[in-house]
Design a protein around this motif. Structure first.
Motif, PDB file in Angstrom:
ATOM      1  N   VAL A  28      51.726  19.605  38.819  1.00  0.00           N
ATOM      2  CA  VAL A  28      50.886  20.479  37.983  1.00  0.00           C
ATOM      3  C   VAL A  28      50.239  21.576  38.834  1.00  0.00           C
ATOM      4  CG1 VAL A  28      48.773  20.542  36.592  1.00  0.00           C
ATOM      5  CG2 VAL A  28      50.489  18.767  36.178  1.00  0.00           C
ATOM      6  N   VAL A  29      49.679  21.204  39.984  1.00  0.00           N
ATOM      7  CA  VAL A  29      49.041  22.201  40.850  1.00  0.00           C
ATOM      8  C   VAL A  29      50.084  23.210  41.336  1.00  0.00           C
ATOM      9  CG1 VAL A  29      47.855  22.551  43.060  1.00  0.00           C
ATOM     10  CG2 VAL A  29      47.123  20.717  41.527  1.00  0.00           C
ATOM     11  N   GLY A  30      51.271  22.734  41.686  1.00  0.00           N
ATOM     12  CA  GLY A  30      52.332  23.637  42.117  1.00  0.00           C
ATOM     13  C   GLY A  30      52.722  24.617  41.034  1.00  0.00           C
ATOM     14  N   ILE A  31      52.850  24.126  39.802  1.00  0.00           N
ATOM     15  CA  ILE A  31      53.193  25.004  38.679  1.00  0.00           C
ATOM     16  C   ILE A  31      52.085  26.026  38.438  1.00  0.00           C
ATOM     17  CG2 ILE A  31      53.538  25.066  36.170  1.00  0.00           C
ATOM     18  CD1 ILE A  31      55.078  22.394  36.486  1.00  0.00           C
ATOM     19  N   ILE A  32      50.843  25.582  38.492  1.00  0.00           N
ATOM     20  CA  ILE A  32      49.713  26.506  38.307  1.00  0.00           C
ATOM     21  C   ILE A  32      49.743  27.598  39.371  1.00  0.00           C
ATOM     22  CG2 ILE A  32      47.196  26.710  38.475  1.00  0.00           C
ATOM     23  CD1 ILE A  32      47.055  23.940  37.066  1.00  0.00           C
ATOM     24  N   ILE A  33      50.002  27.218  40.617  1.00  0.00           N
ATOM     25  CA  ILE A  33      50.053  28.203  41.700  1.00  0.00           C
ATOM     26  C   ILE A  33      51.182  29.201  41.464  1.00  0.00           C
ATOM     27  CG2 ILE A  33      50.613  28.495  44.157  1.00  0.00           C
ATOM     28  CD1 ILE A  33      48.989  25.926  44.680  1.00  0.00           C
ATOM     29  N   LEU A  34      52.332  28.711  41.003  1.00  0.00           N
ATOM     30  CA  LEU A  34      53.476  29.607  40.793  1.00  0.00           C
ATOM     31  C   LEU A  34      53.305  30.495  39.570  1.00  0.00           C
ATOM     32  CD1 LEU A  34      56.428  27.225  41.688  1.00  0.00           C
ATOM     33  CD2 LEU A  34      55.555  29.140  43.034  1.00  0.00           C
ATOM     34  N   VAL A  35      52.710  29.957  38.502  1.00  0.00           N
ATOM     35  CA  VAL A  35      52.578  30.716  37.261  1.00  0.00           C
ATOM     36  C   VAL A  35      51.378  31.668  37.327  1.00  0.00           C
ATOM     37  CG1 VAL A  35      52.180  30.523  34.774  1.00  0.00           C
ATOM     38  CG2 VAL A  35      53.751  28.951  35.901  1.00  0.00           C
ATOM     39  N   TRP A  36      50.284  31.209  37.877  1.00  0.00           N
ATOM     40  CA  TRP A  36      49.052  32.011  37.948  1.00  0.00           C
ATOM     41  C   TRP A  36      48.504  32.036  39.371  1.00  0.00           C
ATOM     42  CZ3 TRP A  36      48.632  27.985  33.997  1.00  0.00           C
ATOM     43  CH2 TRP A  36      48.952  28.441  32.726  1.00  0.00           C
ATOM     44  N   PRO A  37      49.213  32.637  40.323  1.00  0.00           N
ATOM     45  CA  PRO A  37      48.721  32.598  41.705  1.00  0.00           C
ATOM     46  C   PRO A  37      47.345  33.243  41.860  1.00  0.00           C
ATOM     47  CG  PRO A  37      50.554  34.145  41.489  1.00  0.00           C
ATOM     48  CD  PRO A  37      50.432  33.413  40.189  1.00  0.00           C
ATOM     49  N   GLY A  38      47.109  34.319  41.132  1.00  0.00           N
ATOM     50  CA  GLY A  38      45.802  34.979  41.220  1.00  0.00           C
ATOM     51  C   GLY A  38      44.679  34.089  40.725  1.00  0.00           C
ATOM     52  N   HIS A  39      44.930  33.418  39.597  1.00  0.00           N
ATOM     53  CA  HIS A  39      43.908  32.503  39.058  1.00  0.00           C
ATOM     54  C   HIS A  39      43.696  31.306  39.973  1.00  0.00           C
ATOM     55  CE1 HIS A  39      43.439  34.745  35.411  1.00  0.00           C
ATOM     56  NE2 HIS A  39      44.714  34.620  35.081  1.00  0.00           N
ATOM     57  N   THR A  42      41.633  32.510  42.833  1.00  0.00           N
ATOM     58  CA  THR A  42      40.253  32.727  42.375  1.00  0.00           C
ATOM     59  C   THR A  42      39.556  31.388  42.183  1.00  0.00           C
ATOM     60  OG1 THR A  42      40.885  34.808  41.320  1.00  0.00           O
ATOM     61  CG2 THR A  42      38.828  33.799  40.591  1.00  0.00           C
ATOM     62  N   ALA A  43      40.272  30.403  41.656  1.00  0.00           N
ATOM     63  CA  ALA A  43      39.685  29.063  41.486  1.00  0.00           C
ATOM     64  C   ALA A  43      39.324  28.469  42.841  1.00  0.00           C
ATOM     65  CB  ALA A  43      40.653  28.147  40.739  1.00  0.00           C
ATOM     66  N   LEU A  44      40.184  28.679  43.841  1.00  0.00           N
ATOM     67  CA  LEU A  44      39.879  28.194  45.183  1.00  0.00           C
ATOM     68  C   LEU A  44      38.629  28.875  45.726  1.00  0.00           C
ATOM     69  CD1 LEU A  44      40.596  26.567  47.723  1.00  0.00           C
ATOM     70  CD2 LEU A  44      42.050  28.493  48.407  1.00  0.00           C
ATOM     71  N   THR A  45      38.522  30.182  45.519  1.00  0.00           N
ATOM     72  CA  THR A  45      37.330  30.916  45.956  1.00  0.00           C
ATOM     73  C   THR A  45      36.093  30.386  45.235  1.00  0.00           C
ATOM     74  OG1 THR A  45      38.689  32.873  46.321  1.00  0.00           O
ATOM     75  CG2 THR A  45      36.312  33.215  46.193  1.00  0.00           C
ATOM     76  N   TRP A  46      36.233  30.110  43.946  1.00  0.00           N
ATOM     77  CA  TRP A  46      35.132  29.568  43.157  1.00  0.00           C
ATOM     78  C   TRP A  46      34.687  28.223  43.733  1.00  0.00           C
ATOM     79  CZ3 TRP A  46      33.854  25.401  40.118  1.00  0.00           C
ATOM     80  CH2 TRP A  46      32.824  25.585  39.205  1.00  0.00           C
ATOM     81  N   LEU A  47      35.659  27.371  44.090  1.00  0.00           N
ATOM     82  CA  LEU A  47      35.317  26.061  44.672  1.00  0.00           C
ATOM     83  C   LEU A  47      34.616  26.211  46.024  1.00  0.00           C
ATOM     84  CD1 LEU A  47      38.497  23.983  43.797  1.00  0.00           C
ATOM     85  CD2 LEU A  47      36.192  23.660  42.888  1.00  0.00           C
ATOM     86  N   ILE A  48      35.076  27.165  46.831  1.00  0.00           N
ATOM     87  CA  ILE A  48      34.437  27.401  48.128  1.00  0.00           C
ATOM     88  C   ILE A  48      33.009  27.905  47.923  1.00  0.00           C
ATOM     89  CG2 ILE A  48      34.499  28.837  50.206  1.00  0.00           C
ATOM     90  CD1 ILE A  48      37.596  28.637  50.021  1.00  0.00           C
ATOM     91  N   ASN A  94      30.952  38.252  43.356  1.00  0.00           N
ATOM     92  CA  ASN A  94      32.088  39.113  43.692  1.00  0.00           C
ATOM     93  C   ASN A  94      33.341  38.271  43.920  1.00  0.00           C
ATOM     94  OD1 ASN A  94      30.451  41.639  44.070  1.00  0.00           O
ATOM     95  ND2 ASN A  94      29.501  40.341  45.614  1.00  0.00           N
ATOM     96  N   LEU A  95      33.768  37.515  42.905  1.00  0.00           N
ATOM     97  CA  LEU A  95      34.889  36.593  43.085  1.00  0.00           C
ATOM     98  C   LEU A  95      36.170  37.309  43.514  1.00  0.00           C
ATOM     99  CD1 LEU A  95      34.677  33.846  40.327  1.00  0.00           C
ATOM    100  CD2 LEU A  95      34.687  33.535  42.790  1.00  0.00           C
ATOM    101  N   SER A  96      36.459  38.437  42.928  1.00  0.00           N
ATOM    102  CA  SER A  96      37.691  39.152  43.261  1.00  0.00           C
ATOM    103  C   SER A  96      37.681  39.628  44.710  1.00  0.00           C
ATOM    104  CB  SER A  96      37.860  40.343  42.315  1.00  0.00           C
ATOM    105  OG  SER A  96      39.012  41.061  42.646  1.00  0.00           O
ATOM    106  N   THR A  97      36.604  40.250  45.115  1.00  0.00           N
ATOM    107  CA  THR A  97      36.489  40.729  46.496  1.00  0.00           C
ATOM    108  C   THR A  97      36.476  39.560  47.467  1.00  0.00           C
ATOM    109  OG1 THR A  97      35.254  42.659  45.745  1.00  0.00           O
ATOM    110  CG2 THR A  97      35.069  42.094  48.079  1.00  0.00           C
ATOM    111  N   SER A  98      35.774  38.491  47.105  1.00  0.00           N
ATOM    112  CA  SER A  98      35.721  37.315  47.967  1.00  0.00           C
ATOM    113  C   SER A  98      37.100  36.698  48.134  1.00  0.00           C
ATOM    114  CB  SER A  98      34.754  36.279  47.397  1.00  0.00           C
ATOM    115  OG  SER A  98      33.448  36.792  47.358  1.00  0.00           O
ATOM    116  N   THR A  99      37.887  36.656  47.060  1.00  0.00           N
ATOM    117  CA  THR A  99      39.242  36.122  47.137  1.00  0.00           C
ATOM    118  C   THR A  99      40.089  36.965  48.080  1.00  0.00           C
ATOM    119  OG1 THR A  99      39.086  35.261  44.879  1.00  0.00           O
ATOM    120  CG2 THR A  99      41.300  35.519  45.791  1.00  0.00           C
ATOM    121  N   THR A 100      39.982  38.279  47.964  1.00  0.00           N
ATOM    122  CA  THR A 100      40.733  39.174  48.844  1.00  0.00           C
ATOM    123  C   THR A 100      40.323  38.974  50.302  1.00  0.00           C
ATOM    124  OG1 THR A 100      40.925  40.797  47.068  1.00  0.00           O
ATOM    125  CG2 THR A 100      41.307  41.598  49.307  1.00  0.00           C
ATOM    126  N   LEU A 101      39.029  38.849  50.549  1.00  0.00           N
ATOM    127  CA  LEU A 101      38.553  38.647  51.922  1.00  0.00           C
ATOM    128  C   LEU A 101      39.011  37.300  52.477  1.00  0.00           C
ATOM    129  CD1 LEU A 101      34.970  40.195  51.740  1.00  0.00           C
ATOM    130  CD2 LEU A 101      36.973  41.081  52.963  1.00  0.00           C
TER     131      LEU A 101
END
Length: 183
Positions: A28-39, A42-48, A94-101
């Motif tokens: 499931v996690v692999g499919i999520i990463i492949l289908v919605w890599p940006g999300h 962003t979820a990883l950034t949110w968890l951090i 700033n989730l988007s900027t934080s993800t990029t950084l």
């Protein structure tokens, strides 16, 4: 015909269940990463960011409520806690900027590590059993590290994509193992 004890059957079922659950989660996690890599990123950034806030509260709480720490240790814990909380709030804002950084940091970090790993492999050529493979590894590692340094975000996205593929494949294999596990 051998009769298995109830405890042995229970242990086998427990292992099967663990393998199956691990496989499904990986898939499931692999499919999520492949289908919605940006999300997924962003979820990883949110968890951090969430971790930073929770860690900050814990550090600040230790500094405020500890009865065994000295004065400077308490101040240090409180300051560290406040910094963690501020970092978490900034990341959430700033989730988007934080993800990029985070992608940039990870790409640069891995690129540097691969270059150093390649250089270390070159230093061990004298004692290597297979000099050709050691040299090939060293050159490949250094080139991959340089490529990652020149394009850290794109390189990290490729690594994330490879992670997604790996998780899908490993998840499927783990699910098959769950159904075929004999104990």
């Amino acid at each position: 015909m051998s009769a298995e004890s109830p405890a042995a059957k229970s242990a086998v079922n427990g292992v099967r269940t663990a393998l199956g659950i691990g496989g499904v989660v990986s898939l499931v996690v692999g499919i999520i990463i492949l289908v919605w890599p940006g999300h997924a990123l962003t979820a990883l950034t949110w968890l951090i960011a969430l971790y930073a806030i929770v860690a900050g509260v814990v550090y600040a709480g230790l500094g405020i409520f500890s009865k065994v720490m000295g004065g400077w240790s308490r101040v240090g814990h409180i300051v560290l806690g406040v910094l963690f909380i501020i970092a978490g709030i900034i990341m959430f804002a700033n989730l988007s900027t934080s993800t990029t950084l985070l992608l940039l940091f990870f790409g640069v970090f891995v690129g540097i590590v691969w270059i150093i790993e390649g250089i270390v492999a070159l230093t061990t050529l004298g004692g290597a059993q297979s000099k050709a493979w050691s040299l090939f590894f060293a050159i490949l590692s250094i080139i991959a590290g340089i490529i990652l340094l020149f394009s850290p975000i794109m390189g990290t996205l490729v690594l994330v994509w490879l992670l997604g593929i790996s998780l899908v494949v490993l998840g499927i294999v783990q699910i098959v193992r769950a159904f075929t596990f004999k104990g």
